[in-house]
Design an enzyme around this catalytic site. Structure first.
Site, PDB file in Angstrom:
ATOM      1  N   ARG A 176    -104.652  82.289 -47.720  1.00  0.00           N
ATOM      2  CA  ARG A 176    -103.871  81.771 -48.844  1.00  0.00           C
ATOM      3  C   ARG A 176    -103.165  80.476 -48.467  1.00  0.00           C
ATOM      4  O   ARG A 176    -102.901  79.633 -49.324  1.00  0.00           O
ATOM      5  CB  ARG A 176    -102.815  82.792 -49.290  1.00  0.00           C
ATOM      6  CG  ARG A 176    -103.391  83.900 -50.142  1.00  0.00           C
ATOM      7  CD  ARG A 176    -102.295  84.714 -50.815  1.00  0.00           C
ATOM      8  NE  ARG A 176    -101.124  83.902 -51.040  1.00  0.00           N
ATOM      9  CZ  ARG A 176     -99.907  84.183 -50.604  1.00  0.00           C
ATOM     10  NH1 ARG A 176     -99.666  85.283 -49.944  1.00  0.00           N
ATOM     11  NH2 ARG A 176     -98.906  83.391 -50.861  1.00  0.00           N
ATOM     12  N   ASP A 224     -90.214  80.539 -42.727  1.00  0.00           N
ATOM     13  CA  ASP A 224     -91.681  80.544 -42.678  1.00  0.00           C
ATOM     14  C   ASP A 224     -92.222  80.259 -41.274  1.00  0.00           C
ATOM     15  O   ASP A 224     -93.431  80.270 -41.060  1.00  0.00           O
ATOM     16  CB  ASP A 224     -92.261  79.540 -43.688  1.00  0.00           C
ATOM     17  CG  ASP A 224     -91.971  79.957 -45.125  1.00  0.00           C
ATOM     18  OD1 ASP A 224     -91.580  81.109 -45.334  1.00  0.00           O
ATOM     19  OD2 ASP A 224     -92.119  79.118 -46.032  1.00  0.00           O
ATOM     20  N   ARG A 260     -87.924  90.019 -54.421  1.00  0.00           N
ATOM     21  CA  ARG A 260     -88.047  88.574 -54.687  1.00  0.00           C
ATOM     22  C   ARG A 260     -87.652  88.317 -56.147  1.00  0.00           C
ATOM     23  O   ARG A 260     -88.497  88.000 -56.988  1.00  0.00           O
ATOM     24  CB  ARG A 260     -89.469  88.081 -54.385  1.00  0.00           C
ATOM     25  CG  ARG A 260     -89.829  88.246 -52.918  1.00  0.00           C
ATOM     26  CD  ARG A 260     -91.151  87.605 -52.531  1.00  0.00           C
ATOM     27  NE  ARG A 260     -91.061  86.159 -52.419  1.00  0.00           N
ATOM     28  CZ  ARG A 260     -92.044  85.388 -51.928  1.00  0.00           C
ATOM     29  NH1 ARG A 260     -93.169  85.936 -51.522  1.00  0.00           N
ATOM     30  NH2 ARG A 260     -91.906  84.088 -51.843  1.00  0.00           N
ATOM     31  N   LYS A 271     -98.821  73.392 -48.491  1.00  0.00           N
ATOM     32  CA  LYS A 271     -99.117  74.433 -49.487  1.00  0.00           C
ATOM     33  C   LYS A 271     -97.981  74.563 -50.493  1.00  0.00           C
ATOM     34  O   LYS A 271     -98.203  74.561 -51.705  1.00  0.00           O
ATOM     35  CB  LYS A 271     -99.333  75.771 -48.773  1.00  0.00           C
ATOM     36  CG  LYS A 271     -99.240  76.957 -49.705  1.00  0.00           C
ATOM     37  CD  LYS A 271     -99.065  78.243 -48.915  1.00  0.00           C
ATOM     38  CE  LYS A 271     -98.569  79.376 -49.721  1.00  0.00           C
ATOM     39  NZ  LYS A 271     -97.188  79.716 -49.715  1.00  0.00           N
ATOM     40  N   ASN A 272     -96.749  74.687 -50.001  1.00  0.00           N
ATOM     41  CA  ASN A 272     -95.654  74.987 -50.930  1.00  0.00           C
ATOM     42  C   ASN A 272     -95.267  73.802 -51.817  1.00  0.00           C
ATOM     43  O   ASN A 272     -94.588  73.979 -52.829  1.00  0.00           O
ATOM     44  CB  ASN A 272     -94.450  75.556 -50.177  1.00  0.00           C
ATOM     45  CG  ASN A 272     -94.718  76.988 -49.729  1.00  0.00           C
ATOM     46  OD1 ASN A 272     -95.655  77.627 -50.215  1.00  0.00           O
ATOM     47  ND2 ASN A 272     -93.915  77.492 -48.802  1.00  0.00           N
ATOM     48  N   CYS A 293     -96.655  87.236 -50.997  1.00  0.00           N
ATOM     49  CA  CYS A 293     -96.342  88.038 -49.802  1.00  0.00           C
ATOM     50  C   CYS A 293     -95.236  89.037 -50.083  1.00  0.00           C
ATOM     51  O   CYS A 293     -94.275  88.724 -50.796  1.00  0.00           O
ATOM     52  CB  CYS A 293     -95.910  87.120 -48.665  1.00  0.00           C
ATOM     53  SG  CYS A 293     -97.224  86.079 -48.042  1.00  0.00           S
TER      54      CYS A 293
HETATM   55  N1  EPU Z   1     -83.483  84.535 -54.720  1.00  0.00           N
HETATM   56  C1  EPU Z   1     -82.725  85.218 -55.639  1.00  0.00           C
HETATM   57  N2  EPU Z   1     -82.892  84.926 -56.958  1.00  0.00           N
HETATM   58  C2  EPU Z   1     -83.764  83.973 -57.382  1.00  0.00           C
HETATM   59  C3  EPU Z   1     -84.536  83.262 -56.439  1.00  0.00           C
HETATM   60  C4  EPU Z   1     -84.382  83.570 -55.101  1.00  0.00           C
HETATM   61  O1  EPU Z   1     -81.939  86.090 -55.283  1.00  0.00           O
HETATM   62  O2  EPU Z   1     -83.846  83.744 -58.604  1.00  0.00           O
HETATM   63  C5  EPU Z   1     -83.309  84.806 -53.271  1.00  0.00           C
HETATM   64  C6  EPU Z   1     -84.570  85.377 -52.621  1.00  0.00           C
HETATM   65  O3  EPU Z   1     -84.657  86.767 -52.772  1.00  0.00           O
HETATM   66  C7  EPU Z   1     -84.398  84.925 -51.187  1.00  0.00           C
HETATM   67  C8  EPU Z   1     -83.670  83.573 -51.313  1.00  0.00           C
HETATM   68  O4  EPU Z   1     -83.073  83.590 -52.610  1.00  0.00           O
HETATM   69  O5  EPU Z   1     -83.569  85.813 -50.504  1.00  0.00           O
HETATM   70  C9  EPU Z   1     -84.530  82.349 -51.178  1.00  0.00           C
HETATM   71  O6  EPU Z   1     -85.672  82.457 -52.013  1.00  0.00           O
HETATM   72  P1  EPU Z   1     -86.438  81.172 -52.584  1.00  0.00           P
HETATM   73  O7  EPU Z   1     -86.330  81.209 -54.063  1.00  0.00           O
HETATM   74  O8  EPU Z   1     -85.976  79.964 -51.866  1.00  0.00           O
HETATM   75  O9  EPU Z   1     -87.935  81.505 -52.164  1.00  0.00           O
HETATM   76  P2  EPU Z   1     -89.236  81.278 -53.005  1.00  0.00           P
HETATM   77  O10 EPU Z   1     -89.119  80.053 -53.828  1.00  0.00           O
HETATM   78  O11 EPU Z   1     -89.674  82.535 -53.678  1.00  0.00           O
HETATM   79  C10 EPU Z   1     -90.356  79.693 -51.252  1.00  0.00           C
HETATM   80  C11 EPU Z   1     -91.637  79.687 -50.488  1.00  0.00           C
HETATM   81  C12 EPU Z   1     -91.600  80.751 -49.401  1.00  0.00           C
HETATM   82  C13 EPU Z   1     -90.401  80.491 -48.484  1.00  0.00           C
HETATM   83  C14 EPU Z   1     -89.112  80.419 -49.321  1.00  0.00           C
HETATM   84  C15 EPU Z   1     -87.890  80.049 -48.492  1.00  0.00           C
HETATM   85  C16 EPU Z   1     -93.202  78.949 -52.144  1.00  0.00           C
HETATM   86  C17 EPU Z   1     -94.338  79.272 -53.041  1.00  0.00           C
HETATM   87  N3  EPU Z   1     -92.736  79.943 -51.402  1.00  0.00           N
HETATM   88  O12 EPU Z   1     -90.276  80.998 -51.832  1.00  0.00           O
HETATM   89  O13 EPU Z   1     -92.794  80.578 -48.661  1.00  0.00           O
HETATM   90  O14 EPU Z   1     -90.292  81.545 -47.555  1.00  0.00           O
HETATM   91  O15 EPU Z   1     -89.266  79.448 -50.355  1.00  0.00           O
HETATM   92  O16 EPU Z   1     -88.091  78.828 -47.867  1.00  0.00           O
HETATM   93  O17 EPU Z   1     -92.755  77.804 -52.093  1.00  0.00           O
HETATM   94  C18 EPU Z   1     -94.553  81.177 -47.255  1.00  0.00           C
HETATM   95  O18 EPU Z   1     -94.995  80.038 -47.441  1.00  0.00           O
HETATM   96  O19 EPU Z   1     -94.999  81.971 -46.384  1.00  0.00           O
HETATM   97  C19 EPU Z   1     -93.447  81.636 -48.095  1.00  0.00           C
HETATM   98  C20 EPU Z   1     -93.108  82.905 -48.226  1.00  0.00           C
END
Ligand code: EPU
Length: 420
Positions: free
Chosen positions: A398, A306, A122, A22-23, A117
């Site tokens: 999802r 995850d 975020r 998915k991701n 979620c």
């Molecule tokens: N963060 C910041 N600033 C940013 C971006 C992230 O402070 O600009 C922080 C976040 O708040 C968090 C950490 O950095 O504490 C990591 O966040 P990341 O950006 O890696 O997460 P994401 O890209 O929003 C993706 C996955 C999530 C998964 C995370 C971590 C997708 C669509 N989502 O989220 O997947 O938990 O990486 O591996 O790829 C799930 O699939 O259930 C899911 C939540």
């Protein structure tokens, strides 16, 4: 309203075929916006996030043909608007990838703040920092993000935080930029490598994905005319591995990359489970109550956040006291209250949860607060004695393709029921 009704306990046994990730897929679809042409993507998971992604691309002008349930051909020759539909983009997190892709393709984007979620704050400051370093102007106003760039120029970018989303998004924006971009302190998840491989197949020049320094040499154009297959889902595979452990089952997972599963395999062995690794498939089985263990979630190659709730089910049934430290998301322990309704003894405080292992869980009505919490409750319901009713299925749908069918095939007594 739909609910899943699970009657347990069941020892899960048999084979499961793992779907595309998915991701990775939710990033590959917006990445097609960088292509001035046609490409085919195979091994797409058949989940609601993908259907919404396709609808968004169509609203932007792309033409999509479904070749089968898991394959699409997408023509992004004519992108007719830079305004992404708010009602659709607010439904999931990965809509933020439209910013990087559209800045690269059109130098302009208007999109709603991403949904997804509720796992705590975020922020997307690292994405914005990257776009601005490349020369874009990004503003956030009244729930909308506006991005504009007359020209994107490659440069060195240091990520203050290891972020999956920011790494992919900046990579998307840099592919057609002038000159070279380096992303330092990049995330290393398998889906980052997958997006880089996809873009390289289409003519991009990205090196180092999967390490913490990614170098992107800007190219003039992506040619398309290629077929790409989405990487197997590390998290779906881990979910079934932990389901085997929690139910004292015996599962063989087909179509996975076991290298991506090492942190999970290590923890499974620590709790007393058995693993046989065949490279592209894996057998996991358990014949006793799990040992206690401590977990800290970390960016790849650490233990993935995850899979934290699914591991929480295993530890709730553990022989002794365990601790989970969640270092990525501030609100990822909402599932523990639901497990406690089922007889677990878990105390969650901030980013730490304490598990006093119990011998059995018992069926109860429970609510899925997010995608992975929902998967954890399906595992818990299968392991528990009696009937578990799981509500809020839109989260599970999802990200998991046909979860009840996959669980039923390995022996679970699970049904989707529509309630008045
Ligand atoms: N963060 C910041 N600033 C940013 C971006 C992230 O402070 O600009 C922080 C976040 O708040 C968090 C950490 O950095 O504490 C990591 O966040 P990341 O950006 O890696 O997460 P994401 O890209 O929003 C993706 C996955 C999530 C998964 C995370 C971590 C997708 C669509 N989502 O989220 O997947 O938990 O990486 O591996 O790829 C799930 O699939 O259930 C899911 C939540």
């Amino acid at each position: 309203m739909e609910k899943l009704v699970v009657t347990g306990p069941t020892r899960l046994t048999g084979e499961v075929t793992i779907s595309g990730a998915k991701n990775a897929a939710v990033a590959l679809l917006p990445a097609t916006l960088l292509i001035d042409g046609v490409c085919t993507i195979e091994n797409l998971p058949n989940i609601s996030d993908i259907k919404i992604s396709c609808e968004i691309l169509e609203k932007l002008g792309a033409k999509i043909t479904w070749n089968s349930k898991h394959s699409i051909t997408i023509d992004t020759t004519n992108i007719t608007t830079t305004k992404a539909p708010l009602d659709l983009t607010s439904k999931f997190r990965a809509s933020y990838y439209l910013i990087g892709a559209m800045l690269g393709r059109k130098g302009e984007i208007e999109v709603g703040m991403p949904g997804g979620c509720k796992l705590g704050a975020r922020p997307i400051d690292q994405h914005i920092k990257g776009f601005e370093a490349l020369g874009a102007n990004v503003t956030v106003e009244k729930g909308k993000i506006y991005g504009k760039a007359d020209k994107l120029v490659g440069c060195p970018i240091y990520m203050d935080i290891v972020s999956v989303g920011a790494t992919i998004n900046v990579m998307l924006a840099a592919v057609l930029a002038k000159g070279t971009t380096t992303i330092d302190n990049a995330a290393k998840e398998p889906h980052i490598v997958d997006v880089a491989n996809f873009l390289n197949t289409m003519g991009a020049d990205i090196r180092g994905a999967g390490t913490d320094v990614i170098k992107i040499n800007g190219v003039e154009k992506l040619h398309g005319n290629a077929t790409y297959s989405v990487v197997p889902d590390q998290i779906e595979a881990g979910t079934f591995m932990l389901a085997a452990i929690a139910t004292k089952g015996d599962l063989t997972l087909k179509n996975c990359i076991t290298k991506h599963l090492e942190s999970i395999t290590a923890k499974i062995i620590e709790v007393g489970g058995n693993v046989e690794d065949y490279g592209d498939s894996i057998r996991v089985w358990m014949d006793k109550r799990p040992n206690k263990a401590n977990i800290k979630t970390l960016p790849y190659p650490g233990f993935p956040t995850d899979l934290q709730p699914q591991m929480g089910v295993v530890l709730s049934l553990g022989n002794g006291n365990s601790i989970i430290n969640e270092s990525i998301w501030e609100s990822r322990f909402q599932y523990t209250e639901e497990l406690n309704r089922m007889g677990a003894k878990i105390t969650a405080q901030g980013k730490t949860a304490f598990f006093e292992g119990v011998e059995k869980l018992y069926g109860a009505p429970v609510y899925s607060s997010d995608l992975r919490a929902g998967a954890a409750l399906v595992i818990a319901g299968t392991a528990a004695e009696g009937i578990t009713e799981i509500y809020n299925l839109q989260h599970i749908d999802r990200g998991y393709e046909n979860i009840e069918e996959k669980f039923r095939k390995i022996g679970a007594n699970i049904e989707r029921v529509t309630e008045e």
